[in-house]
Design a protein around this motif. Structure first.
Motif, short mmCIF file in Angstrom:
data_model
loop_
_atom_site.label_atom_id
_atom_site.label_comp_id
_atom_site.label_asym_id
_atom_site.label_seq_id
_atom_site.Cartn_x
_atom_site.Cartn_y
_atom_site.Cartn_z
N VAL A 120 45.95 44.59 58.83
CA VAL A 120 47.20 45.21 59.28
C VAL A 120 47.16 45.21 60.80
CG1 VAL A 120 48.43 47.42 59.42
CG2 VAL A 120 47.50 46.64 57.23
N ALA A 121 48.31 45.02 61.43
CA ALA A 121 48.36 45.07 62.90
C ALA A 121 49.50 45.97 63.34
CB ALA A 121 48.55 43.68 63.49
N THR A 122 49.25 46.73 64.41
CA THR A 122 50.30 47.52 65.05
C THR A 122 50.63 46.88 66.39
OG1 THR A 122 49.54 49.54 63.96
CG2 THR A 122 50.96 49.80 65.88
N THR A 123 51.92 46.73 66.69
CA THR A 123 52.35 45.93 67.83
C THR A 123 52.09 46.57 69.19
OG1 THR A 123 54.57 46.87 67.58
CG2 THR A 123 54.11 44.77 66.47
N HIS A 124 52.33 47.87 69.33
CA HIS A 124 52.12 48.59 70.59
C HIS A 124 52.81 47.90 71.77
CE1 HIS A 124 49.29 51.42 68.82
NE2 HIS A 124 48.63 50.41 68.28
N GLY A 125 54.00 47.40 71.55
CA GLY A 125 54.75 46.81 72.65
C GLY A 125 54.49 45.34 72.90
N ALA A 205 50.16 51.49 86.57
CA ALA A 205 50.48 50.10 86.25
C ALA A 205 51.83 49.74 86.84
CB ALA A 205 50.50 49.90 84.74
N HIS A 206 52.02 48.45 87.10
CA HIS A 206 53.26 48.00 87.75
C HIS A 206 54.49 48.36 86.92
CE1 HIS A 206 51.38 46.03 91.13
NE2 HIS A 206 50.61 45.31 90.34
N ASN A 207 54.38 48.24 85.59
CA ASN A 207 55.56 48.52 84.77
C ASN A 207 55.96 50.00 84.77
OD1 ASN A 207 53.12 48.83 82.86
ND2 ASN A 207 54.75 49.67 81.60
N LYS A 208 55.04 50.89 85.21
CA LYS A 208 55.37 52.32 85.28
C LYS A 208 56.26 52.65 86.48
CE LYS A 208 52.68 53.37 81.75
NZ LYS A 208 53.22 53.79 80.46
N ARG A 209 56.33 51.72 87.42
CA ARG A 209 57.19 51.85 88.62
C ARG A 209 56.99 53.18 89.33
NH1 ARG A 209 60.39 47.47 89.73
NH2 ARG A 209 60.07 48.45 91.79
N TYR A 283 59.08 49.76 80.89
CA TYR A 283 58.78 49.36 79.51
C TYR A 283 57.78 50.33 78.91
CZ TYR A 283 57.82 46.67 75.37
OH TYR A 283 57.71 46.29 74.06
N GLU A 284 58.05 50.74 77.67
CA GLU A 284 57.12 51.57 76.91
C GLU A 284 57.12 51.07 75.47
OE1 GLU A 284 55.15 54.15 77.80
OE2 GLU A 284 55.75 54.01 79.91
N ASN A 305 64.55 52.84 79.52
CA ASN A 305 64.02 51.68 78.81
C ASN A 305 64.31 51.84 77.32
OD1 ASN A 305 61.74 53.12 77.52
ND2 ASN A 305 60.88 53.23 79.59
N ASP A 306 64.05 50.81 76.53
CA ASP A 306 64.44 50.85 75.11
C ASP A 306 63.81 52.03 74.37
OD1 ASP A 306 66.02 48.65 75.37
OD2 ASP A 306 64.65 47.24 74.40
N ALA A 307 62.51 52.27 74.62
CA ALA A 307 61.81 53.34 73.90
C ALA A 307 62.37 54.71 74.27
CB ALA A 307 60.31 53.27 74.18
N PHE A 308 62.57 54.95 75.56
CA PHE A 308 63.07 56.24 76.01
C PHE A 308 64.52 56.45 75.56
CE2 PHE A 308 59.97 56.62 79.86
CZ PHE A 308 58.94 56.89 78.98
N ALA A 309 65.31 55.38 75.58
CA ALA A 309 66.70 55.50 75.13
C ALA A 309 66.75 55.87 73.65
CB ALA A 309 67.45 54.19 75.38
N TRP A 310 65.85 55.27 72.86
CA TRP A 310 65.78 55.59 71.42
C TRP A 310 65.39 57.05 71.22
CZ3 TRP A 310 61.70 56.92 68.05
CH2 TRP A 310 61.97 56.77 66.68
#
Length: 384
Positions: A120-125, A205-209, A283-284, A305-310
């Motif tokens: 089984v695999a979990t994507t984690h982004g 990390a860079h994506n955390k801005r 991105y999260e 971002n998509d995760a926070f909007a959800w």
């Protein structure tokens, strides 16, 4: 949910783990602990060096926080660390649970005809946390990743955005199991009195801005309002030294404090000095830190971002704003603070029960049962 006829032997495979701290590490640690509490045998296989401390080799075997850890050497980039000895550590595993999309994900899929373990695999982004090398990433996703998913009995996405991403390359579809969150860790820890104090938690990390958070703080303090920002996390592709230099360059030395390597009580203390959680992350995979902030009673102001909007659709106390516009972000923070001061936000009123680890662990055990049944490796008690 049915109950397995016997406890399972579960092997979690993840590139970085304890003593490192981060969303992925916390996810695996919490899931492993909960599965062990349910009576299953659980091990974690990981790399023997932390990306943040590449010269320090960790013990090959260790037990931390009640979890049995096995570590193996690797070579190559931390973006795709290669660890050929992974297959020697399968042991008695009934199920192999691979976390994230990397060498382990591809290698275990390629070798499945040899090891024949249900997986089984979990994507984690996935690996789309930043736009860097986006064309190469897309080619890899449409090529090797598309082939690798076929080696797994189940691909689990931890968010709707991940599900949309992987459904196009996963023949049998994707199951969504949102991340579990330790709701007790920081429960009710936020300052009882409103404070002009912001907190962010996550990797450097860079994506955390984090640069955009600093620009927003400078805009907040342009009128001398005395806002403060506490940045809590661990270095990743941004070093603590580089971050400190940027804080100094922007003239924010007295207003920003940087905190690395803190344990839970120390982070809880910092939350107790804060009123708002902020994140400019582009991105999260899910947004564990944001849910933890809600459980603590912090008021979140986050980039959409998509995760926070959800999450914001489900939790109305989350305010979204575009942190690429520092002035607009500063305005959103001032508005959230004013609502807090005026008692318009009921902190701690959100229903977070869906994120409890007991719920998440039970769902994963059900996934494992399905994988075992699909591959003919076992029967559930209900089928026996």
């Amino acid at each position: 949910m049915t109950t397995p006829a016997a406890p399972l032997s579960i092997l979690h495979v993840v590139r970085q783990f304890l003593p490192n701290r981060g969303g992925l590490e916390d996810f695996v640690a919490n899931l492993a602990r909960e599965q062990a509490r349910l009576g299953h045998g659980v091990r974690v296989l990981t790399l023997d060096r932390l990306f943040s401390q590449p010269d320090r080799r960790l013990p090959a075997r260790e037990r931390l926080e009640g979890i049995d850890i096995e570590r193996i050497p690797f070579f190559g980039s931390h973006r795709y660390p290669i660890a050929p000895s992974a297959f020697r550590h399968l042991g008695d595993a009934d199920i192999v649970h691979v976390h994230a999309i990397d060498f382990f994900f591809d290698a275990f899929a390629l070798a499945r005809p040899l090891h024949r373990r249900p997986m089984v695999a979990t994507t984690h982004g996935g690996f789309f946390h930043t736009s860097a090398h986006s064309r190469l990433k897309k080619l890899w996703f449409e090529g090797p990743t598309r082939l690798s998913v076929r080696g797994y009995a189940e691909i689990v996405a931890c968010s709707e955005s991940d599900a949309r991403m992987f459904e196009g390359i996963t023949p049998d579809g994707v199951e969504v199991i949102q991340n579990g969150v330790d709701l007790e860790k920081f429960a009710g820890a936020a300052s009882a009195e409103p404070r002009r104090a912001l907190l962010t938690i996550g990797r450097f990390a860079h994506n955390k801005r984090l640069d955009r958070l600093l620009a927003t703080l400078r805009a907040l303090n342009a009128d001398g309002a005395g806002w403060r920002l506490r940045i809590v996390g661990v270095p990743s592709d941004v070093s603590a030294e580089a971050l400190t230099a940027e804080i100094d360059r922007m003239g924010l030395t007295g207003a920003v404090t940087l905190h690395t390597g803190l344990d839970v009580p120390a982070i809880r203390d910092l939350i107790g000095q804060s009123s708002l959680f902020v994140s400019a992350s582009q991105y999260e995979g899910f947004g564990i830190a944001l849910i933890e902030a809600l459980s603590a009673g912090l008021v979140p102001v986050a980039h959409p971002n998509d995760a926070f909007a959800w999450l914001a659709q489900r939790h109305p106390s989350i305010a979204l704003c575009d942190f690429s516009d520092a002035e607009a972000a500063a305005g959103a923070i001032r508005s959230a603070y004013a609502q807090l001061e005026n008692g318009e936000i009921a902190r701690g009123a959100e229903d977070l029960s869906d994120y409890r680890w007991s719920t998440i662990a039970a769902r994963y055990v059900a996934v494992y049962e399905g994988a075992l049944a699909e591959t003919g490796h076992g029967l559930t008690a209900s089928a026996a």
